[in-house]
Design a protein around this motif. Structure first.
Motif, PDB file in Angstrom:
ATOM      1  N   SER A 154       0.829  -1.206   0.000  1.00  0.00           N
ATOM      2  CA  SER A 154       0.000   0.000   0.000  1.00  0.00           C
ATOM      3  C   SER A 154       0.866   1.259   0.000  1.00  0.00           C
ATOM      4  O   SER A 154       2.061   1.227   0.311  1.00  0.00           O
ATOM      5  CB  SER A 154      -0.916   0.005   1.224  1.00  0.00           C
ATOM      6  OG  SER A 154      -0.189   0.408   2.370  1.00  0.00           O
ATOM      7  N   GLY A 155       0.244   2.373  -0.317  1.00  0.00           N
ATOM      8  CA  GLY A 155       0.959   3.647  -0.382  1.00  0.00           C
ATOM      9  C   GLY A 155       1.454   4.137   0.958  1.00  0.00           C
ATOM     10  O   GLY A 155       2.236   5.097   1.028  1.00  0.00           O
ATOM     11  N   ALA A 156       1.014   3.487   2.054  1.00  0.00           N
ATOM     12  CA  ALA A 156       1.471   3.889   3.385  1.00  0.00           C
ATOM     13  C   ALA A 156       2.870   3.360   3.686  1.00  0.00           C
ATOM     14  O   ALA A 156       3.513   3.809   4.629  1.00  0.00           O
ATOM     15  CB  ALA A 156       0.497   3.390   4.449  1.00  0.00           C
ATOM     16  N   HIS A 157       3.363   2.383   2.890  1.00  0.00           N
ATOM     17  CA  HIS A 157       4.652   1.758   3.158  1.00  0.00           C
ATOM     18  C   HIS A 157       5.818   2.610   2.644  1.00  0.00           C
ATOM     19  O   HIS A 157       5.697   3.308   1.629  1.00  0.00           O
ATOM     20  CB  HIS A 157       4.735   0.383   2.492  1.00  0.00           C
ATOM     21  CG  HIS A 157       3.973  -0.686   3.212  1.00  0.00           C
ATOM     22  ND1 HIS A 157       2.601  -0.740   3.201  1.00  0.00           N
ATOM     23  CD2 HIS A 157       4.389  -1.736   3.952  1.00  0.00           C
ATOM     24  CE1 HIS A 157       2.202  -1.774   3.918  1.00  0.00           C
ATOM     25  NE2 HIS A 157       3.264  -2.395   4.389  1.00  0.00           N
ATOM     26  N   THR A 158       6.943   2.537   3.366  1.00  0.00           N
ATOM     27  CA  THR A 158       8.211   3.118   2.874  1.00  0.00           C
ATOM     28  C   THR A 158       9.348   2.104   2.982  1.00  0.00           C
ATOM     29  O   THR A 158      10.513   2.469   2.840  1.00  0.00           O
ATOM     30  CB  THR A 158       8.585   4.387   3.664  1.00  0.00           C
ATOM     31  OG1 THR A 158       8.640   4.067   5.060  1.00  0.00           O
ATOM     32  CG2 THR A 158       7.596   5.506   3.423  1.00  0.00           C
ATOM     33  N   SER A 159       9.008   0.824   3.254  1.00  0.00           N
ATOM     34  CA  SER A 159      10.045  -0.200   3.307  1.00  0.00           C
ATOM     35  C   SER A 159       9.410  -1.569   3.085  1.00  0.00           C
ATOM     36  O   SER A 159       8.201  -1.749   3.279  1.00  0.00           O
ATOM     37  CB  SER A 159      10.791  -0.181   4.644  1.00  0.00           C
ATOM     38  OG  SER A 159       9.964  -0.645   5.686  1.00  0.00           O
ATOM     39  N   LEU A 160      10.253  -2.543   2.673  1.00  0.00           N
ATOM     40  CA  LEU A 160       9.792  -3.913   2.463  1.00  0.00           C
ATOM     41  C   LEU A 160      10.987  -4.845   2.568  1.00  0.00           C
ATOM     42  O   LEU A 160      12.052  -4.574   1.983  1.00  0.00           O
ATOM     43  CB  LEU A 160       9.144  -4.058   1.084  1.00  0.00           C
ATOM     44  CG  LEU A 160       8.651  -5.467   0.728  1.00  0.00           C
ATOM     45  CD1 LEU A 160       7.458  -5.863   1.604  1.00  0.00           C
ATOM     46  CD2 LEU A 160       8.290  -5.559  -0.749  1.00  0.00           C
ATOM     47  N   MET A 161      10.825  -5.949   3.302  1.00  0.00           N
ATOM     48  CA  MET A 161      11.877  -6.952   3.425  1.00  0.00           C
ATOM     49  C   MET A 161      11.705  -7.998   2.322  1.00  0.00           C
ATOM     50  O   MET A 161      10.632  -8.586   2.176  1.00  0.00           O
ATOM     51  CB  MET A 161      11.819  -7.620   4.798  1.00  0.00           C
ATOM     52  CG  MET A 161      12.830  -8.736   4.995  1.00  0.00           C
ATOM     53  SD  MET A 161      14.539  -8.128   5.053  1.00  0.00           S
ATOM     54  CE  MET A 161      14.602  -7.566   6.762  1.00  0.00           C
ATOM     55  N   LEU A 162      12.771  -8.223   1.542  1.00  0.00           N
ATOM     56  CA  LEU A 162      12.791  -9.299   0.549  1.00  0.00           C
ATOM     57  C   LEU A 162      13.617 -10.449   1.117  1.00  0.00           C
ATOM     58  O   LEU A 162      14.761 -10.239   1.546  1.00  0.00           O
ATOM     59  CB  LEU A 162      13.404  -8.820  -0.767  1.00  0.00           C
ATOM     60  CG  LEU A 162      12.682  -7.673  -1.484  1.00  0.00           C
ATOM     61  CD1 LEU A 162      13.365  -7.375  -2.812  1.00  0.00           C
ATOM     62  CD2 LEU A 162      11.208  -8.004  -1.704  1.00  0.00           C
ATOM     63  N   SER A 163      13.060 -11.660   1.125  1.00  0.00           N
ATOM     64  CA  SER A 163      13.756 -12.813   1.707  1.00  0.00           C
ATOM     65  C   SER A 163      13.780 -13.974   0.721  1.00  0.00           C
ATOM     66  O   SER A 163      13.284 -13.860  -0.418  1.00  0.00           O
ATOM     67  CB  SER A 163      13.079 -13.222   3.020  1.00  0.00           C
ATOM     68  OG  SER A 163      11.699 -13.440   2.818  1.00  0.00           O
ATOM     69  N   ASN A 164      14.349 -15.097   1.170  1.00  0.00           N
ATOM     70  CA  ASN A 164      14.519 -16.291   0.327  1.00  0.00           C
ATOM     71  C   ASN A 164      15.293 -15.975  -0.955  1.00  0.00           C
ATOM     72  O   ASN A 164      14.956 -16.440  -2.042  1.00  0.00           O
ATOM     73  CB  ASN A 164      13.153 -16.916  -0.024  1.00  0.00           C
ATOM     74  CG  ASN A 164      12.413 -17.382   1.214  1.00  0.00           C
ATOM     75  OD1 ASN A 164      13.010 -17.976   2.118  1.00  0.00           O
ATOM     76  ND2 ASN A 164      11.126 -17.091   1.280  1.00  0.00           N
ATOM     77  N   LEU A 165      16.337 -15.157  -0.809  1.00  0.00           N
ATOM     78  CA  LEU A 165      17.182 -14.787  -1.948  1.00  0.00           C
ATOM     79  C   LEU A 165      18.409 -15.688  -1.996  1.00  0.00           C
ATOM     80  O   LEU A 165      18.778 -16.320  -1.004  1.00  0.00           O
ATOM     81  CB  LEU A 165      17.616 -13.328  -1.821  1.00  0.00           C
ATOM     82  CG  LEU A 165      16.485 -12.294  -1.632  1.00  0.00           C
ATOM     83  CD1 LEU A 165      17.070 -10.908  -1.451  1.00  0.00           C
ATOM     84  CD2 LEU A 165      15.532 -12.335  -2.820  1.00  0.00           C
ATOM     85  N   ALA A 166      19.044 -15.740  -3.151  1.00  0.00           N
ATOM     86  CA  ALA A 166      20.243 -16.559  -3.317  1.00  0.00           C
ATOM     87  C   ALA A 166      21.458 -15.809  -2.774  1.00  0.00           C
ATOM     88  O   ALA A 166      21.558 -14.585  -2.932  1.00  0.00           O
ATOM     89  CB  ALA A 166      20.450 -16.893  -4.790  1.00  0.00           C
ATOM     90  N   PRO A 167      22.399 -16.517  -2.123  1.00  0.00           N
ATOM     91  CA  PRO A 167      23.608 -15.832  -1.630  1.00  0.00           C
ATOM     92  C   PRO A 167      24.518 -15.392  -2.765  1.00  0.00           C
ATOM     93  O   PRO A 167      24.477 -15.965  -3.865  1.00  0.00           O
ATOM     94  CB  PRO A 167      24.281 -16.911  -0.764  1.00  0.00           C
ATOM     95  CG  PRO A 167      23.762 -18.208  -1.282  1.00  0.00           C
ATOM     96  CD  PRO A 167      22.390 -17.952  -1.796  1.00  0.00           C
ATOM     97  N   GLU A 168      25.330 -14.340  -2.492  1.00  0.00           N
ATOM     98  CA  GLU A 168      26.304 -13.813  -3.458  1.00  0.00           C
ATOM     99  C   GLU A 168      25.681 -13.560  -4.829  1.00  0.00           C
ATOM    100  O   GLU A 168      26.229 -13.918  -5.864  1.00  0.00           O
ATOM    101  CB  GLU A 168      27.492 -14.777  -3.596  1.00  0.00           C
ATOM    102  CG  GLU A 168      28.389 -14.800  -2.376  1.00  0.00           C
ATOM    103  CD  GLU A 168      29.655 -15.612  -2.606  1.00  0.00           C
ATOM    104  OE1 GLU A 168      30.699 -15.012  -2.899  1.00  0.00           O
ATOM    105  OE2 GLU A 168      29.588 -16.848  -2.495  1.00  0.00           O
ATOM    106  N   THR A 169      24.515 -12.914  -4.820  1.00  0.00           N
ATOM    107  CA  THR A 169      23.793 -12.643  -6.065  1.00  0.00           C
ATOM    108  C   THR A 169      23.397 -11.172  -6.098  1.00  0.00           C
ATOM    109  O   THR A 169      22.929 -10.627  -5.101  1.00  0.00           O
ATOM    110  CB  THR A 169      22.533 -13.531  -6.162  1.00  0.00           C
ATOM    111  OG1 THR A 169      22.927 -14.906  -6.077  1.00  0.00           O
ATOM    112  CG2 THR A 169      21.794 -13.299  -7.467  1.00  0.00           C
ATOM    113  N   THR A 170      23.588 -10.534  -7.256  1.00  0.00           N
ATOM    114  CA  THR A 170      23.177  -9.146  -7.435  1.00  0.00           C
ATOM    115  C   THR A 170      21.765  -9.103  -8.000  1.00  0.00           C
ATOM    116  O   THR A 170      21.468  -9.783  -8.996  1.00  0.00           O
ATOM    117  CB  THR A 170      24.140  -8.410  -8.384  1.00  0.00           C
ATOM    118  OG1 THR A 170      25.458  -8.449  -7.818  1.00  0.00           O
ATOM    119  CG2 THR A 170      23.726  -6.961  -8.575  1.00  0.00           C
TER     120      THR A 170
END
Length: 475
Positions: A240-256
């Motif tokens: 929603s437009g009230a947010h100013t942050s978000l956590m992204l998880s389950n990502l691969a290590p050493e990856t851009t």
């Protein structure tokens, strides 16, 4: 050493460099090193960070404009080539000059980007700084001050942006590296505030932060992210437009990852913002094993680090040499366990294996020794053997003793260590000054490790005059 690249920042960063005669050549060179260390991780360019230097001297001088050096290599060489001008410490003049250059096209400054001033000083100025510094801050410049001398705290804390504990540093010129990361992070708080950027980066996650553009009523954000080498694996999230942050998880290590923030507004158009973030290398557990609290029949095993990605640990242990192995299982939230019911005076091989949620396993081994049973000297006693000499005696320790080590820590004079064969249970201690208190310890030695020592304090009686005789002088 090299720092991870910071590519999601935008701002004009100006160094106000004390180039006057009050600064030694050595101090000037150390400050130049500090300046480069501070900006080294940044990405430079018209959409990133731009840097300039103004000298404080009799007359202020710009070393180079903001838009001249837009790569790390050229900027590093330019900072190295900067030469001290000497002259007077006219800081007020330099601040007025900086105000002009911070906002001029001629100096390569950009409108509508954050402005940061870093003033490195020995704390001394020959002219007034309060008025020009206030004008700079009124125009939106964030001021950081690094004092390498005995500057007036009240004056400098008033000159720096508020609060002073975040914007003012007092540090010896040789200790500048101590504050580099703290100051860089504080600068990042300023130049990243108006852009999408990643923080709290781990091997499997990072948090995205962005400025408040929308509200709950005016729209929502779409976030798209994918590995740079496989953009077809793009994933999308909406908040929603009230947010100013978000956590992204389950990502691969050493990856851009390429990340795009798309504000979806029903009132105004906001251009998408993009950034890149690289996850860290996967932490491996266990990376170290510690053996402690060793006794005749047990020892304690602990390991580090503990990771959320580990579900449990297996501890295998067995005597060396030998083929018998036993297994202990420990929950992934714990990082230590006691190993019990062991044989005394025995070397064990201990292997800790981490079982990851992914099914991977990582192992690390260490050797541990149990103590000899009853491996302590008993009944340490002393006998006066004449001036400055004591005889220390003890009862034998249990088990297969290879010898004894006797340490004497003298109150005055050097300490001494005497090693004797297992059949010997006494030694003579000499050169003990009268009136002193000395510490004597006896420790049994075994094949795998020393046993427990027994220590006692012993005081040498002060020398006294013989009784019953006094020398009388003749009248």
């Amino acid at each position: 050493g090299p720092q991870p690249s910071i590519s999601n920042s935008e701002g004009d960063l100006l160094f106000l460099l004390d180039s006057s005669g009050s600064v030694s050549y050595y101090e000037f060179s150390r400050v130049k090193e500090f300046m480069w260390d501070l900006v080294q991780p940044f990405t430079f360019g018209p959409k990133d960070v731009q840097t300039s230097i103004i000298h404080i001297s009799t007359t202020p001088t710009m070393e180079f404009p903001f838009d001249r050096y837009l790569s790390s290599g050229t900027l590093q060489q330019a900072i190295r080539d900067t030469r001290q001008l000497m002259g007077d410490t006219n800081t007020g003049k330099a601040l007025s000059y900086a105000k002009e250059k911070f906002f001029s096209d001629e100096a390569g400054a950009r409108p509508d980007v954050p402005k940061v001033l870093v003033w490195v000083t020995d704390g001394f100025s020959t002219d007034d700084i309060s008025e020009p510094m206030q004008l700079l801050k009124d125009m939106g410049v964030t001021v950081f001050i690094v004092s390498t001398g005995r500057g007036n705290y009240l004056e400098l804390s008033a000159a720096a942006s508020q609060p002073p504990e975040k914007h003012l540093h007092f540090v010896d010129v040789d200790d500048l590296p101590i504050i580099t990361k703290e100051l860089r992070d504080a600068i990042l708080d300023v130049i990243q505030a108006n852009r999408l950027h990643a923080v709290d980066i781990t091997s499997s996650s990072f948090r995205l932060m962005w400025p408040k553009l929308l509200s709950q009523e005016t729209g929502y954000y779409t976030l798209e992210y994918a590995p740079t080498d496989d953009l077809a694996r793009k994933r999308t999230k909406q908040v929603s437009g009230a947010h100013t942050s978000l956590m992204l998880s389950n990502l691969a290590p050493e990856t851009t990852y390429e990340v795009a923030l798309i504000p979806e507004s029903n009132v105004h158009y906001f251009p998408p913002q993009t950034t890149r973030a690289t996850t860290l290398a996967e932490e491996i557990s266990p990376a170290q094993i510690l053996i402690s609290e060793s006794g005749p029949h047990s020892f304690h095993v602990s390991w580090a680090p503990t990771l959320d990605s580990v579900t449990g640990y297996q501890i295998l242990y067995g005597p060396l040499p030998g083929n018998s192995v036993k297994l202990l299982e420990v929950d992934g939230k714990h990082n230590s366990t006691a190993v019990e019911n062991l044989a005394p005076n025995t070397t064990y091989l201990v292997t800790v294996t981490a079982i990851y949620k992914s099914g991977k396993e990582k192992s690390l081994s260490a050797k541990a020794c149990t103590r000899e049973e009853g491996s302590k000297v008993r009944h340490l006693r002393f006998e006066d053997m004449g001036p400055n000499t004591l005889k220390a005696s003890w009862d034998s320790a249990d088990g297969k003793v290879l010898g004894y080590r006797v340490r004497c820590r003298r109150q005055t004079g050097p300490s001494s260590v005497i090693s004797v064969s297992p059949q010997i249970h006494s030694v003579l201690l000499t050169d003990l000054a009268s009136g002193t208190t000395n510490k004597v310890c006896v420790k049994p030695m075994y094949k795998n490790q020393p046993g427990k020592g027994l220590c006692r304090m012993v005081r040498m009686q002060p020398a006294t005059e013989a009784q019953g005789y006094k020398h009388r002088q003749r009248a």
